[in-house]
Design an enzyme around this catalytic site. Structure first.
Site, PDB file in Angstrom:
ATOM      1  N   GLU A  56      17.267  23.564  30.969  1.00  7.98           N
ATOM      2  CA  GLU A  56      16.828  22.931  32.216  1.00  7.98           C
ATOM      3  C   GLU A  56      16.338  23.976  33.208  1.00  7.98           C
ATOM      4  OE1 GLU A  56      20.596  19.861  32.127  1.00  7.98           O
ATOM      5  OE2 GLU A  56      20.375  21.333  33.705  1.00  7.98           O
TER       6      GLU A  56
ATOM      7  N   CYS B 124      15.255  27.536  39.978  1.00  5.80           N
ATOM      8  CA  CYS B 124      16.534  27.914  39.387  1.00  5.80           C
ATOM      9  C   CYS B 124      16.364  27.909  37.871  1.00  5.80           C
ATOM     10  CB  CYS B 124      17.620  26.917  39.816  1.00  5.80           C
ATOM     11  SG  CYS B 124      19.226  27.262  39.074  1.00  5.80           S
TER      12      CYS B 124
ATOM     13  N   CYS C  45      26.665  27.778  27.281  1.00  3.67           N
ATOM     14  CA  CYS C  45      27.305  28.928  27.911  1.00  3.67           C
ATOM     15  C   CYS C  45      28.687  29.128  27.299  1.00  3.67           C
ATOM     16  CB  CYS C  45      27.431  28.701  29.416  1.00  3.67           C
ATOM     17  SG  CYS C  45      28.152  30.120  30.281  1.00  3.67           S
TER      18      CYS C  45
ATOM     19  N   CYS D  82      33.569  27.363  32.214  1.00  2.07           N
ATOM     20  CA  CYS D  82      34.045  26.924  33.542  1.00  2.07           C
ATOM     21  C   CYS D  82      34.247  25.405  33.479  1.00  2.07           C
ATOM     22  CB  CYS D  82      33.036  27.295  34.614  1.00  2.07           C
ATOM     23  SG  CYS D  82      32.605  29.044  34.576  1.00  2.07           S
TER      24      CYS D  82
ATOM     25  N   CYS E 114      31.769  22.609  34.899  1.00  5.45           N
ATOM     26  CA  CYS E 114      30.333  22.803  34.673  1.00  5.45           C
ATOM     27  C   CYS E 114      29.890  22.121  33.390  1.00  5.45           C
ATOM     28  CB  CYS E 114      30.065  24.305  34.604  1.00  5.45           C
ATOM     29  SG  CYS E 114      28.440  24.714  33.975  1.00  5.45           S
TER      30      CYS E 114
ATOM     31  N   CYS F  78      23.921  22.369  37.114  1.00  2.50           N
ATOM     32  CA  CYS F  78      23.544  23.104  35.910  1.00  2.50           C
ATOM     33  C   CYS F  78      24.045  22.442  34.643  1.00  2.50           C
ATOM     34  CB  CYS F  78      24.063  24.521  36.081  1.00  2.50           C
ATOM     35  SG  CYS F  78      24.847  25.282  34.712  1.00  2.50           S
TER      36      CYS F  78
HETATM   37  S1  SF4 Z   1      29.193  27.787  35.810  1.00  2.00           S
HETATM   38 FE1  SF4 Z   1      28.555  26.968  33.832  1.00  2.00          FE
HETATM   39  S2  SF4 Z   1      26.719  28.099  33.279  1.00  2.00           S
HETATM   40 FE2  SF4 Z   1      27.749  29.250  34.937  1.00  2.00          FE
HETATM   41  S3  SF4 Z   1      29.068  30.708  33.856  1.00  2.00           S
HETATM   42 FE3  SF4 Z   1      30.332  28.905  34.223  1.00  2.00          FE
HETATM   43  S4  SF4 Z   1      30.104  27.667  32.345  1.00  2.00           S
HETATM   44 FE4  SF4 Z   1      28.458  29.172  32.360  1.00  2.00          FE
END
Ligand code: SF4
Length: 347
Positions: free
Chosen positions: A93, A106, A113, A117, A120, A337
């Protein structure tokens, strides 16, 4: 064999290749300017090149690695999110945000990833692969092409989309350098902001390289227990070690650092967390960007309330720590994100 991506090449590499093809020296510059100043994305557009060279380039390279499959515009028309399919069918994206005179893109640096987190959508998806430098560059050029039709340009690039940029350090910096090149796209280094969840070795490297790019750290909590429950990377790089690296960065570069803070109702938007944070940031040239959480399917936390957010900011300001409460952008188009890509994958 699949064609390689032309945006993965440096100017020096194109120069070497075209010399091998017995082309005059100025041809590589013409190709470079076509890509990064005219934003041409098809060999036929390079009408300043002889036909035989256009044909050779077409056989050697892919010029259009991003295929937009979904484009969503927020109801206020200020945020546009595009889901792209890559050449191997993976999805990423890119988000465009209009803010006053700014047109900020962005961009993503990875498919998925590895950082996990909890709040996210990209983290919930897991890690698929790194993007190449050319795939990162192509996201910016895609929007530059659209803007050129309106007679406008990109003013800022934030590297805060899908992925942890410092987990794909080489390709990310290579992409920024390419976009920064004064013979090409020529977007000033200070127009870039790279955001990390806190990979200390990469922060130290970034500091040593003394880049003029802005640095943002996703902090989100002021004690290790809470931060580790939100950002598992904190188990490897605890807050005090991370902040020591931040002090080193500010001391070495004399640049201000930004801390990102997704305000989750009743979790990290409390007066206790604000006071604790103020103590941790004492003496550091910094700014706190707090933004109400963008809810995701895989996380039960909710966005802060207006009164909690204001109280959080007031406490930090009381310690002379600048804090801005950002507006949530594009909430109606899942602009957080990874939200769109994860929906696509989970269909
Ligand atoms: S916020 Fe999402 S994209 Fe950013 S480092 Fe953490 S898991 Fe990865």
């Amino acid at each position: 064999m699949a064609a390689s991506l032309i945006y993965d090449s440096r100017l020096s590499e194109l120069t070497t290749l075209l010399a091998l093809w017995d082309e005059p020296g100025y041809r590589a510059t013409q190709v470079w300017q076509g890509l990064y100043q005219h934003f041409w994305d098809s060999p036929e557009q390079f009408t300043n090149l002889p036909v035989h060279l256009r044909q050779k380039l077409a056989g050697e390279f892919c010029f259009a690695p991003l295929h937009p499959v979904t484009i969503l515009t927020s109801s206020d028309h200020q945020t546009v999110k595009t889901l792209f399919n890559l050449m191997d069918g993976q999805a990423i994206e890119t988000v465009l945000m209009h803010y006053k005179e700014r047109r900020t893109i962005c961009i993503s640096t990875q498919v998925g990833c590895a950082m996990g987190c909890v709040f996210c959508a990209t983290g919930q998806m897991g890690f698929k692969r790194n993007l190449s430098s050319g795939e990162i560059v192509a996201q910016v050029l895609y929007y530059a092409r659209l803007f050129r039709e309106e007679g406008a340009g990109i003013t800022n690039v934030v590297v805060m989309g899908m992925g942890e940029p410092f987990h794909n350090y080489e390709n990310t910096m290579e992409a920024v350098d390419r976009l920064n090149d004064t013979d090409g796209f020529s977007l000033g280094a200070r127009r870039f902001t790279v955001s990390t969840v806190g990979l200390i070795p990469a922060i130290l490297r970034f500091t040593r390289e003394k880049r003029q790019i802005n640095l943002a750290i996703s902090l989100h909590a002021a004690d290790d227990t809470l931060r580790a429950s939100m950002l598992p990377i904190n188990n490897a790089y605890p807050i005090d070690d991370l902040l020591a690296a931040c002090h080193d960065y500010v001391r070495t570069t004399r640049r201000r650092i930004t801390f990102e803070w997704a305000l989750v109702n009743g979790i990290n938007d409390t007066p206790e967390q604000a006071h604790l944070l103020a103590g941790k940031l004492k003496g550091l040239l910094c700014h706190v960007n707090a933004i109400p959480l963008n809810p995701t399917k895989g996380y039960s936390g909710e966005a802060t309330t207006k009164s909690h957010a204001n109280a959080f900011k007031q406490i930090l300001n009381g310690y002379h720590i600048p804090c801005t409460i950002r507006l949530r952008r594009g909430i109606d188009i899942q602009a957080g994100c990874g939200q769109l890509a994860s929906n696509e994958i989970n269909k």
